[in-house]
Design a protein around this motif. Structure first.
Motif, mmCIF file in Angstrom:
data_model
loop_
_atom_site.group_PDB
_atom_site.id
_atom_site.type_symbol
_atom_site.label_atom_id
_atom_site.label_comp_id
_atom_site.label_asym_id
_atom_site.label_seq_id
_atom_site.Cartn_x
_atom_site.Cartn_y
_atom_site.Cartn_z
ATOM 1 N N MET A 6 20.557 -45.140 37.073
ATOM 2 C CA MET A 6 19.538 -44.179 37.395
ATOM 3 C C MET A 6 18.908 -44.461 38.762
ATOM 4 O O MET A 6 18.434 -43.542 39.395
ATOM 5 C CB MET A 6 18.482 -44.227 36.306
ATOM 6 C CG MET A 6 17.551 -43.101 36.438
ATOM 7 S SD MET A 6 17.185 -42.516 34.903
ATOM 8 C CE MET A 6 17.011 -41.078 34.549
ATOM 9 N N ARG A 7 18.893 -45.705 39.176
ATOM 10 C CA ARG A 7 18.335 -46.052 40.483
ATOM 11 C C ARG A 7 19.210 -45.574 41.636
ATOM 12 O O ARG A 7 18.698 -45.253 42.694
ATOM 13 C CB ARG A 7 18.192 -47.569 40.581
ATOM 14 C CG ARG A 7 16.895 -48.059 40.027
ATOM 15 C CD ARG A 7 16.835 -49.530 40.295
ATOM 16 N NE ARG A 7 15.961 -49.797 41.400
ATOM 17 C CZ ARG A 7 14.757 -50.311 41.289
ATOM 18 N NH1 ARG A 7 14.297 -50.652 40.135
ATOM 19 N NH2 ARG A 7 14.009 -50.520 42.318
ATOM 20 N N LEU A 8 20.511 -45.541 41.443
ATOM 21 C CA LEU A 8 21.447 -45.159 42.503
ATOM 22 C C LEU A 8 21.225 -43.719 42.973
ATOM 23 O O LEU A 8 21.165 -43.478 44.177
ATOM 24 C CB LEU A 8 22.890 -45.371 42.021
ATOM 25 C CG LEU A 8 23.942 -45.399 43.124
ATOM 26 C CD1 LEU A 8 23.609 -46.422 44.189
ATOM 27 C CD2 LEU A 8 25.293 -45.685 42.515
ATOM 28 N N PRO A 9 21.065 -42.718 42.079
ATOM 29 C CA PRO A 9 20.810 -41.359 42.569
ATOM 30 C C PRO A 9 19.485 -41.265 43.330
ATOM 31 O O PRO A 9 19.384 -40.519 44.299
ATOM 32 C CB PRO A 9 20.770 -40.501 41.308
ATOM 33 C CG PRO A 9 21.540 -41.267 40.290
ATOM 34 C CD PRO A 9 21.352 -42.712 40.637
ATOM 35 N N ARG A 10 18.471 -42.021 42.917
ATOM 36 C CA ARG A 10 17.184 -41.974 43.622
ATOM 37 C C ARG A 10 17.322 -42.569 45.033
ATOM 38 O O ARG A 10 16.750 -42.053 45.995
ATOM 39 C CB ARG A 10 16.150 -42.750 42.809
ATOM 40 C CG ARG A 10 14.775 -42.606 43.378
ATOM 41 C CD ARG A 10 13.762 -43.173 42.456
ATOM 42 N NE ARG A 10 12.451 -42.949 43.046
ATOM 43 C CZ ARG A 10 11.401 -43.627 42.756
ATOM 44 N NH1 ARG A 10 11.462 -44.580 41.850
ATOM 45 N NH2 ARG A 10 10.252 -43.371 43.331
ATOM 46 N N THR B 219 18.991 -40.055 47.247
ATOM 47 C CA THR B 219 18.044 -38.993 47.603
ATOM 48 C C THR B 219 17.131 -39.462 48.728
ATOM 49 O O THR B 219 16.884 -38.716 49.689
ATOM 50 C CB THR B 219 17.205 -38.590 46.375
ATOM 51 O OG1 THR B 219 18.081 -38.209 45.316
ATOM 52 C CG2 THR B 219 16.275 -37.445 46.706
ATOM 53 N N LEU B 220 16.646 -40.696 48.652
ATOM 54 C CA LEU B 220 15.786 -41.228 49.716
ATOM 55 C C LEU B 220 16.538 -41.333 51.047
ATOM 56 O O LEU B 220 15.990 -40.999 52.104
ATOM 57 C CB LEU B 220 15.228 -42.601 49.319
ATOM 58 C CG LEU B 220 14.101 -42.585 48.279
ATOM 59 C CD1 LEU B 220 13.756 -44.009 47.863
ATOM 60 C CD2 LEU B 220 12.886 -41.888 48.840
ATOM 61 N N VAL B 221 17.784 -41.800 51.000
ATOM 62 C CA VAL B 221 18.596 -41.907 52.216
ATOM 63 C C VAL B 221 18.840 -40.518 52.800
ATOM 64 O O VAL B 221 18.726 -40.302 54.014
ATOM 65 C CB VAL B 221 19.924 -42.638 51.927
ATOM 66 C CG1 VAL B 221 20.884 -42.518 53.105
ATOM 67 C CG2 VAL B 221 19.670 -44.095 51.597
ATOM 68 N N VAL C 4 16.965 -37.801 52.405
ATOM 69 C CA VAL C 4 15.698 -37.301 52.953
ATOM 70 C C VAL C 4 15.402 -37.980 54.294
ATOM 71 O O VAL C 4 14.985 -37.324 55.248
ATOM 72 C CB VAL C 4 14.547 -37.515 51.941
ATOM 73 C CG1 VAL C 4 13.189 -37.302 52.590
ATOM 74 C CG2 VAL C 4 14.714 -36.600 50.739
ATOM 75 N N ALA C 5 15.646 -39.288 54.409
ATOM 76 C CA ALA C 5 15.412 -40.012 55.665
ATOM 77 C C ALA C 5 16.323 -39.471 56.767
ATOM 78 O O ALA C 5 15.887 -39.301 57.916
ATOM 79 C CB ALA C 5 15.635 -41.505 55.471
ATOM 80 N N MET C 6 17.565 -39.178 56.440
ATOM 81 C CA MET C 6 18.501 -38.630 57.436
ATOM 82 C C MET C 6 18.052 -37.238 57.885
ATOM 83 O O MET C 6 18.110 -36.920 59.075
ATOM 84 C CB MET C 6 19.922 -38.580 56.863
ATOM 85 C CG MET C 6 20.557 -39.955 56.731
ATOM 86 S SD MET C 6 22.155 -39.961 55.894
ATOM 87 C CE MET C 6 23.097 -38.785 56.800
ATOM 88 N N ILE C 7 17.583 -36.423 56.955
ATOM 89 C CA ILE C 7 17.117 -35.077 57.297
ATOM 90 C C ILE C 7 15.880 -35.156 58.178
ATOM 91 O O ILE C 7 15.767 -34.463 59.196
ATOM 92 C CB ILE C 7 16.853 -34.248 56.020
ATOM 93 C CG1 ILE C 7 18.179 -33.919 55.331
ATOM 94 C CG2 ILE C 7 16.077 -32.977 56.345
ATOM 95 C CD1 ILE C 7 18.032 -33.279 53.961
ATOM 96 N N VAL C 8 14.938 -36.029 57.844
ATOM 97 C CA VAL C 8 13.721 -36.200 58.645
ATOM 98 C C VAL C 8 14.077 -36.691 60.051
ATOM 99 O O VAL C 8 13.540 -36.196 61.051
ATOM 100 C CB VAL C 8 12.730 -37.155 57.937
ATOM 101 C CG1 VAL C 8 11.614 -37.583 58.875
ATOM 102 C CG2 VAL C 8 12.170 -36.496 56.693
ATOM 103 N N ALA C 9 14.983 -37.654 60.163
ATOM 104 C CA ALA C 9 15.393 -38.174 61.475
ATOM 105 C C ALA C 9 16.064 -37.080 62.295
ATOM 106 O O ALA C 9 15.791 -36.928 63.501
ATOM 107 C CB ALA C 9 16.332 -39.361 61.306
ATOM 108 N N THR C 10 16.920 -36.294 61.682
ATOM 109 C CA THR C 10 17.606 -35.203 62.380
ATOM 110 C C THR C 10 16.612 -34.148 62.846
ATOM 111 O O THR C 10 16.652 -33.702 63.994
ATOM 112 C CB THR C 10 18.673 -34.561 61.470
ATOM 113 O OG1 THR C 10 19.608 -35.569 61.066
ATOM 114 C CG2 THR C 10 19.412 -33.436 62.190
#
Length: 188
Positions: A1-5, A8-10, A12-18
């Motif tokens: 369950m931790r792997l999908p979260r 998702t964080l990675v 979101v971080a890539m989208i924010v950086a882009t």
């Protein structure tokens, strides 16, 4: 369950950086950040030499000062003259660009016009030289810190105000040409 979260964080971080990069590119300050790396000046004077040149024309349309004139009667090949007329070959003295005298330096030397030695021939004889058109160039070199260098020309007053190490932003077109008149000092 931790792997999908974590995924998702990675993501979101890539989208924010882009979005941040695109936002900076679209809404950030215009132009390329550059630093003034060199100031230089160059003064040039065209030196003209009096030369004997040959020419030909209708004898009633010879230039002033023509000499060594030979005449012959011919019909006008262009048809502008109804009757045959005298056509002349001649020599005339004319001032022509011969070479350029230059002086150049940097911010530590005072801009000064060159004083070239000029040839002097007897009056009416070819070979004399005279000073012609003068041009003064005041230039700065800008670097983006990488492999791009731009040279910008400006007037003396603006050139005197600038110092090596100053930082600017300068618009650069898609061909890599800097729009020097629109550069402005960077506060970064």
């Amino acid at each position: 369950m931790r792997l999908p979260r974590l995924r998702t964080l990675v993501l979101v971080a890539m989208i924010v950086a882009t979005l941040g990069t695109v936002g900076w590119w679209v809404f950030g300050p215009p132009g390329v950040a550059v630093e003034l790396t060199r100031r230089s000046w160059r003064m040039e004077i065209v030196v003209e030499r009096l030369r004997a040149e040959g020419g030909s024309d209708w004898c009633d349309e010879l230039p002033e000062g023509a000499f060594d004139i030979t005449r012959r009667v011919v019909a006008d090949p262009a048809g502008r003259r109804a009757e045959p007329g005298e056509h002349c070959r001649y020599t005339v003295l004319a001032w022509r660009r011969s070479w350029i005298a230059k002086t150049e330096g940097g911010p530590d030397t005072r801009p000064d016009w060159p004083r070239p030695p000029l040839r002097v021939a007897p009056p009416g004889q070819p070979g004399s030289e005279r000073l012609g058109k003068r041009e003064a160039y005041y230039e700065i070199e800008l670097s983006d810190g990488g492999d791009h260098l731009w040279t910008c020309r400006m007037d003396l007053e603006r050139w005197m105000q600038l110092r090596v190490g100053q930082r600017f932003r300068v618009p650069v077109d898609r061909f890599g040409t800097a729009d020097c008149p629109h550069m402005y000092e960077s506060r970064l």
